[in-house]
Design an enzyme around this catalytic site. Sequence first.
Site, short mmCIF file in Angstrom:
data_model
loop_
_atom_site.label_atom_id
_atom_site.label_comp_id
_atom_site.label_asym_id
_atom_site.label_seq_id
_atom_site.Cartn_x
_atom_site.Cartn_y
_atom_site.Cartn_z
N HIS A 1 13.06 -29.61 22.56
CA HIS A 1 11.68 -29.22 22.29
C HIS A 1 11.18 -29.74 20.94
O HIS A 1 11.90 -29.75 19.96
CB HIS A 1 11.54 -27.69 22.34
N ASP A 2 9.94 -30.21 20.94
CA ASP A 2 9.21 -30.61 19.73
C ASP A 2 9.74 -31.88 19.08
O ASP A 2 9.34 -32.21 17.97
CB ASP A 2 9.20 -29.47 18.70
N GLY B 1 16.25 -29.65 18.62
CA GLY B 1 14.82 -29.43 18.49
C GLY B 1 14.24 -29.96 17.18
O GLY B 1 14.92 -30.04 16.16
#
Length: 262
Positions: free
Chosen positions: A121-122, A139
């Site tokens: 994520h991200d 992440g």
Amino acid sequence: MTRIHPSAIVDPKAELDSSVEVGPYSIIGPHVRIDAGTVVGPHVVIEGHTTIGRDNKFFQFSSIGAAPQDKKWNGEPTRLEIGNGNTIREFVTFNLGTVQDKGVTRLGDDNWISAYVHLAHDCQVGSHTIFSNNAQLAGHVEVGDWAILSGYCGVHQFCKIGAHAFIGMYTSLTQDVPPFVMVAGNPAAAKGINVEGLKRRGFTREQIDGIRAAYKSIYRAGLTLEEAKAVLEEQEAASLEAAPHVRAMRGFLDAAARGIVR
């Protein structure tokens, strides 16, 4: 719709260009948009609020746009954005972003993503990168253009990898890597600059010499980072041709919140 295999499941709300191909048993969710020329192979799952550009190639068994592997995620409509001309091989996993960061995971253009690569994520990945098999990003990782990540390397959350950097096989990376620098090992250590990569991309001898001098100031001169940044400022002024690249290295040092591999 003749380019979609009869066994594929494409939600009616998904937005696919008429030239998109979808292979057998693939599944595409309602919030997915895919632009012209992209080929989705068999047994691929694309879900979440995912936007995919032109001329990408997804090989079998990829999982694209799944929920973040983050316990704080609570179903927010975060996103995944993929650019143009990417090759995404078997068993790759790309996750959505989280509201704790930018809310979006991004992959740029013309990237080569080998089998079993994970973008958590991200993550923010630039263009023209190469990820070898089993390269893994935790992440919030940022990867600059033209970076190369070798097989089985692992990158700690929030790390930044500069443009044209090279990460060696099996490297455990817990700090930032400045542009142009090669690192390898566990723990990671600097091994020089990515000379071969720079030559292949058309860097001149003067540019490479300027980058090498900056590297020596950071890694070989026994200077603190603050002292090295002052020297890099002088080196930047000494060569107009190398100046943008030395400036990029100096700017990276200013922004390296986790410290650099040294």
